[in-house]
Design a protein around this motif. Structure first.
Motif, PDB file in Angstrom:
ATOM      1  N   TYR A 118     -35.631 -42.855  48.062  1.00 41.61           N
ATOM      2  CA  TYR A 118     -34.648 -42.059  48.273  1.00 41.61           C
ATOM      3  C   TYR A 118     -33.612 -42.755  49.098  1.00 41.61           C
ATOM      4  CZ  TYR A 118     -36.697 -38.416  45.876  1.00 41.61           C
ATOM      5  OH  TYR A 118     -37.555 -38.137  44.865  1.00 41.61           O
ATOM      6  N   ALA A 119     -32.534 -43.646  48.351  1.00 41.63           N
ATOM      7  CA  ALA A 119     -31.837 -44.093  49.548  1.00 41.63           C
ATOM      8  C   ALA A 119     -30.368 -43.271  49.568  1.00 41.63           C
ATOM      9  CB  ALA A 119     -30.650 -45.341  48.781  1.00 41.63           C
ATOM     10  N   LYS A 120     -30.195 -43.052  51.259  1.00 37.81           N
ATOM     11  CA  LYS A 120     -29.064 -41.960  52.395  1.00 37.81           C
ATOM     12  C   LYS A 120     -28.135 -42.881  52.570  1.00 37.81           C
ATOM     13  CE  LYS A 120     -31.984 -38.045  51.291  1.00 37.81           C
ATOM     14  NZ  LYS A 120     -31.428 -37.703  49.619  1.00 37.81           N
ATOM     15  N   ASN A 121     -27.455 -42.520  53.598  1.00 37.84           N
ATOM     16  CA  ASN A 121     -26.485 -42.597  53.727  1.00 37.84           C
ATOM     17  C   ASN A 121     -27.009 -43.631  54.872  1.00 37.84           C
ATOM     18  OD1 ASN A 121     -24.473 -42.538  52.707  1.00 37.84           O
ATOM     19  ND2 ASN A 121     -23.460 -40.685  53.651  1.00 37.84           N
ATOM     20  N   GLY A 122     -27.580 -45.248  55.223  1.00 36.15           N
ATOM     21  CA  GLY A 122     -27.873 -46.017  56.535  1.00 36.15           C
ATOM     22  C   GLY A 122     -29.831 -45.090  56.461  1.00 36.15           C
ATOM     23  N   GLU A 123     -30.087 -44.806  55.657  1.00 32.30           N
ATOM     24  CA  GLU A 123     -31.031 -44.811  55.345  1.00 32.30           C
ATOM     25  C   GLU A 123     -31.614 -44.901  54.025  1.00 32.30           C
ATOM     26  OE1 GLU A 123     -32.142 -41.325  57.877  1.00 32.30           O
ATOM     27  OE2 GLU A 123     -30.302 -40.965  58.180  1.00 32.30           O
ATOM     28  N   VAL A 124     -33.127 -44.961  54.256  1.00 30.92           N
ATOM     29  CA  VAL A 124     -34.439 -44.293  52.911  1.00 30.92           C
ATOM     30  C   VAL A 124     -34.490 -43.358  53.339  1.00 30.92           C
ATOM     31  CG1 VAL A 124     -36.424 -45.669  51.063  1.00 30.92           C
ATOM     32  CG2 VAL A 124     -33.571 -47.538  52.622  1.00 30.92           C
ATOM     33  N   ILE A 160     -37.431 -43.515  57.567  1.00 30.52           N
ATOM     34  CA  ILE A 160     -36.807 -44.915  57.272  1.00 30.52           C
ATOM     35  C   ILE A 160     -34.894 -45.310  58.060  1.00 30.52           C
ATOM     36  CG2 ILE A 160     -37.274 -47.283  57.185  1.00 30.52           C
ATOM     37  CD1 ILE A 160     -39.301 -46.301  55.542  1.00 30.52           C
ATOM     38  N   CYS A 161     -34.625 -46.054  58.671  1.00 33.89           N
ATOM     39  CA  CYS A 161     -33.794 -45.871  59.716  1.00 33.89           C
ATOM     40  C   CYS A 161     -33.405 -47.875  60.118  1.00 33.89           C
ATOM     41  CB  CYS A 161     -33.360 -45.683  60.476  1.00 33.89           C
ATOM     42  SG  CYS A 161     -30.980 -46.412  60.586  1.00 33.89           S
ATOM     43  N   GLY A 162     -32.348 -48.133  59.841  1.00 32.66           N
ATOM     44  CA  GLY A 162     -32.657 -49.614  60.209  1.00 32.66           C
ATOM     45  C   GLY A 162     -32.831 -50.806  59.418  1.00 32.66           C
ATOM     46  N   ILE A 163     -33.921 -50.727  58.028  1.00 29.37           N
ATOM     47  CA  ILE A 163     -34.070 -51.468  56.998  1.00 29.37           C
ATOM     48  C   ILE A 163     -33.219 -51.084  55.200  1.00 29.37           C
ATOM     49  CG2 ILE A 163     -35.914 -51.798  55.181  1.00 29.37           C
ATOM     50  CD1 ILE A 163     -38.276 -52.114  57.374  1.00 29.37           C
ATOM     51  N   GLY A 164     -32.599 -51.960  54.884  1.00 30.01           N
ATOM     52  CA  GLY A 164     -32.362 -51.323  53.685  1.00 30.01           C
ATOM     53  C   GLY A 164     -33.095 -50.937  52.445  1.00 30.01           C
ATOM     54  N   LYS A 224     -35.052 -53.515  51.076  1.00 24.40           N
ATOM     55  CA  LYS A 224     -36.004 -54.782  51.450  1.00 24.40           C
ATOM     56  C   LYS A 224     -36.849 -53.947  51.225  1.00 24.40           C
ATOM     57  CE  LYS A 224     -36.907 -56.588  55.938  1.00 24.40           C
ATOM     58  NZ  LYS A 224     -36.831 -56.533  57.296  1.00 24.40           N
ATOM     59  N   ALA A 225     -36.400 -52.367  51.495  1.00 26.32           N
ATOM     60  CA  ALA A 225     -37.595 -51.487  51.943  1.00 26.32           C
ATOM     61  C   ALA A 225     -38.518 -51.167  50.590  1.00 26.32           C
ATOM     62  CB  ALA A 225     -37.148 -49.741  52.060  1.00 26.32           C
ATOM     63  N   GLU A 226     -37.952 -50.990  49.497  1.00 31.71           N
ATOM     64  CA  GLU A 226     -38.528 -51.363  48.184  1.00 31.71           C
ATOM     65  C   GLU A 226     -39.402 -52.460  48.439  1.00 31.71           C
ATOM     66  OE1 GLU A 226     -38.315 -51.278  43.376  1.00 31.71           O
ATOM     67  OE2 GLU A 226     -36.083 -50.665  44.558  1.00 31.71           O
ATOM     68  N   LYS A 267     -47.439 -48.226  58.478  1.00 32.88           N
ATOM     69  CA  LYS A 267     -48.256 -49.631  59.114  1.00 32.88           C
ATOM     70  C   LYS A 267     -47.218 -50.693  59.190  1.00 32.88           C
ATOM     71  CE  LYS A 267     -52.436 -53.140  58.614  1.00 32.88           C
ATOM     72  NZ  LYS A 267     -53.147 -53.042  56.990  1.00 32.88           N
ATOM     73  N   ARG A 268     -46.651 -50.679  57.372  1.00 30.38           N
ATOM     74  CA  ARG A 268     -45.395 -51.670  57.127  1.00 30.38           C
ATOM     75  C   ARG A 268     -44.311 -51.620  57.775  1.00 30.38           C
ATOM     76  NH1 ARG A 268     -46.776 -52.872  50.953  1.00 30.38           N
ATOM     77  NH2 ARG A 268     -49.063 -52.604  50.461  1.00 30.38           N
ATOM     78  N   PHE A 269     -43.530 -50.346  58.036  1.00 36.55           N
ATOM     79  CA  PHE A 269     -42.270 -50.107  58.150  1.00 36.55           C
ATOM     80  C   PHE A 269     -42.467 -49.759  59.785  1.00 36.55           C
ATOM     81  CE2 PHE A 269     -42.171 -48.646  54.059  1.00 36.55           C
ATOM     82  CZ  PHE A 269     -41.309 -49.295  53.998  1.00 36.55           C
ATOM     83  N   GLY A 270     -43.322 -50.104  60.557  1.00 37.27           N
ATOM     84  CA  GLY A 270     -43.833 -49.624  61.545  1.00 37.27           C
ATOM     85  C   GLY A 270     -42.318 -48.565  62.511  1.00 37.27           C
ATOM     86  N   ILE A 271     -41.438 -49.232  63.647  1.00 34.54           N
ATOM     87  CA  ILE A 271     -40.384 -48.345  64.226  1.00 34.54           C
ATOM     88  C   ILE A 271     -39.372 -48.136  64.030  1.00 34.54           C
ATOM     89  CG2 ILE A 271     -39.194 -50.560  64.932  1.00 34.54           C
ATOM     90  CD1 ILE A 271     -39.402 -49.592  67.908  1.00 34.54           C
ATOM     91  N   HIS A 272     -39.654 -48.214  62.211  1.00 38.96           N
ATOM     92  CA  HIS A 272     -38.441 -48.317  61.425  1.00 38.96           C
ATOM     93  C   HIS A 272     -38.472 -46.266  61.142  1.00 38.96           C
ATOM     94  CE1 HIS A 272     -36.743 -51.776  61.926  1.00 38.96           C
ATOM     95  NE2 HIS A 272     -37.197 -52.635  61.633  1.00 38.96           N
ATOM     96  N   ILE A 273     -39.390 -45.711  60.786  1.00 39.28           N
ATOM     97  CA  ILE A 273     -40.072 -44.762  60.859  1.00 39.28           C
ATOM     98  C   ILE A 273     -39.941 -43.626  61.584  1.00 39.28           C
ATOM     99  CG2 ILE A 273     -41.895 -43.100  59.961  1.00 39.28           C
ATOM    100  CD1 ILE A 273     -43.564 -45.089  58.718  1.00 39.28           C
ATOM    101  N   TYR A 274     -38.563 -42.704  61.387  1.00 32.02           N
ATOM    102  CA  TYR A 274     -38.422 -41.228  63.086  1.00 32.02           C
ATOM    103  C   TYR A 274     -38.768 -40.395  62.174  1.00 32.02           C
ATOM    104  CZ  TYR A 274     -34.720 -39.442  59.719  1.00 32.02           C
ATOM    105  OH  TYR A 274     -33.520 -39.243  58.723  1.00 32.02           O
ATOM    106  N   THR A 275     -39.088 -40.239  61.477  1.00 34.79           N
ATOM    107  CA  THR A 275     -39.833 -39.076  61.202  1.00 34.79           C
ATOM    108  C   THR A 275     -40.134 -39.129  59.890  1.00 34.79           C
ATOM    109  OG1 THR A 275     -40.152 -36.838  61.325  1.00 34.79           O
ATOM    110  CG2 THR A 275     -38.010 -37.843  60.029  1.00 34.79           C
TER     111      THR A 275
END
Length: 419
Positions: free
Chosen positions: A212-218, A185-189, A192-194, A245-253
């Motif tokens: 897992y928190a990554k640089n700018g990603e979850v 996921i990107c675009g959500i901290g 908030k993701a948790e 369904k919950r994260f939608g477009i924020h999931i990149y892969t």
């Protein structure tokens, strides 16, 4: 099943090297469904290493040690482990042959006698061949059936050995299959993701979700314990569907090894779009992330590093009036940079970044960490105002990740009927 990690090496304690092995192994073991409660770093000292190994074996099912398997006198891991397990060291003929072959390709005068120390292994162990170095890995069992795994310290040797030999071994210990899917996921901290999946985490049994928190990603790893891989897929599928369904477009892969820049290049290729970049505060990092992707040459046109105002005017045609009225770090400048990059290169898409990476240069109105990201796509331009925390390198890294995600989501929104 519990696992404990022991990182061996005085250089770790002195801060001479960063202990990336522990973070890598911790994440991989968690992905295998193993619980980890302790991680220890210990110097090259026989007494202290013996103590931490005995303690680890008293409370964990698997103990993984990295480092201290080399040829020098301070490489003690193998010797200490043998004594703790009350085992002898015996010469391994296969390792000896591999070392001889390794040395045959090198200048004989560089070979010292202590190199042959590496041919000795713990008796009754499983020897793990090292295809990237000289020290083999070792897996030994205690009388109680616990596993002690010794791996070389250099990550270039440890990681392939772990992935090729240790992961299959650990999977075999449980008698079940651990199947996992990664949702990136990107675009959500992270917070908030948790919060968005707290109900899933609170009620989880099998499968489980590990964030897992990554640089700018979850990253969310969904892991199921099952009798077969097919059953694991069936168990994880509805959880992954709910996350989508919950994260939608924020999931990149949902692929383990896919990076966000690879996801962007894939979209650019799919929609036959070309890209150019215009960078100020990131100084080429953005273009560098894109060209790290194999096949990027088919979509990446040109990159401009316009650090000065003169460069912005000369190459991107940012107007003097815009710079005078709004400054280099502004929404207006970012917009003109993106448009100018697209026009200069003839690309359908362009990304621009301009900001204050720090630690100096900030003001009350424009503090350190303020970054504007411009995104041009098929004649339309949008700009985001971002505020990043951290040192200069962190600000630049977050800028790049958010720029890539900005264009990725803009493409998806533009071509939403086809996605």
């Amino acid at each position: 099943m519990t696992v404990e990690l022991i990182s061996v090496g005085t250089e770790i304690l002195l801060g001479n090297i960063v202990n990336t092995n522990a973070s890598y192994l911790a994440e991989k073991c968690a992905g295998l469904g193993m619980s980890s409660y302790y991680q220890i770093s210990v110097g090259d000292n026989e007494e202290r290493l013996s103590e931490v190994l005995r303690t680890a074996l008293s409370r964990s099912d698997v103990v993984i040690l990295t480092g201290g398997l080399g040829p020098t006198e301070d490489d003690l891991t193998k010797e200490v482990t043998a004594r703790v397990l009350n085992r002898r060291l015996v010469e391994d003929e296969n390792t000896k042959s591999r070392l001889e072959e390794y040395f045959n390709d090198r200048d004989k005068k560089d070979i010292t006698e202590n190199n042959w120390k590496q041919t000795f292994v713990i008796e009754d162990c499983l020897v793990l061949d090292n295809s990237n170095g000289t020290a083999p890995g070792i897996i030994s069992k205690t009388e109680e059936g616990k596993s002690v795994i010794l791996l070389p310290g250099p990550p270039g040797e440890m990681i392939p050995m772990f992935e090729e030999a240790v992961i299959p071994y650990l999977k075999g210990l449980s008698g079940n299959v651990l199947y996992s899917r990664m949702v990136k996921i990107c675009g959500i901290g992270e917070s908030k993701a948790e919060t968005m999946i707290k109900d899933l985490i609170d009620s989880q049994t099998n499968p489980t979700i590990a964030p897992y928190a990554k640089n700018g990603e979850v990253h969310l790893r969904v892991t199921a314990l099952s009798a077969t891989e097919e059953e694991g897929k069936s168990l994880t599928a509805p959880v992954v569907a709910e996350l989508k369904k919950r994260f939608g477009i924020h999931i990149y892969t949902t692929e383990e090894k896919t990076t966000i820049e690879e996801a962007l290049v894939e979209l650019l290729t799919k929609y036959k779009l070309t890209l150019s970049t215009a960078e100020s505060c990131s100084g080429g990092l953005l273009a560098g992330r894109i060209v790290n992707v194999s096949g990027a040459s088919s979509v990446f046109e040109e990159g401009f590093i316009t650090y000065s105002n003169n460069a912005k005017m000369k190459y991107l045609k940012v107007s003097q009036e815009t710079l005078n009225n709004f400054g280099a770090v502004s929404k207006e400048t970012a917009e003109e940079m993106a448009k100018g990059a697209a026009k200069a290169s003839g690309s359908q898409a362009a990304l621009s970044v301009t900001g204050i990476a720090g630690p100096e240069g900030g003001t009350d109105k424009k503090p350190v960490g303020l970054v504007y990201i411009g995104c041009f796509l098929n004649g339309r331009t949008e700009v985001r105002e971002c505020h990043f925390k951290g040192n200069r390198q962190k600000v630049r890294e977050y800028t790049v990740i958010n720029a890539i995600d900005f264009l990725r989501t803009m493409i998806l929104n533009t071509y939403k009927e086809e996605v």
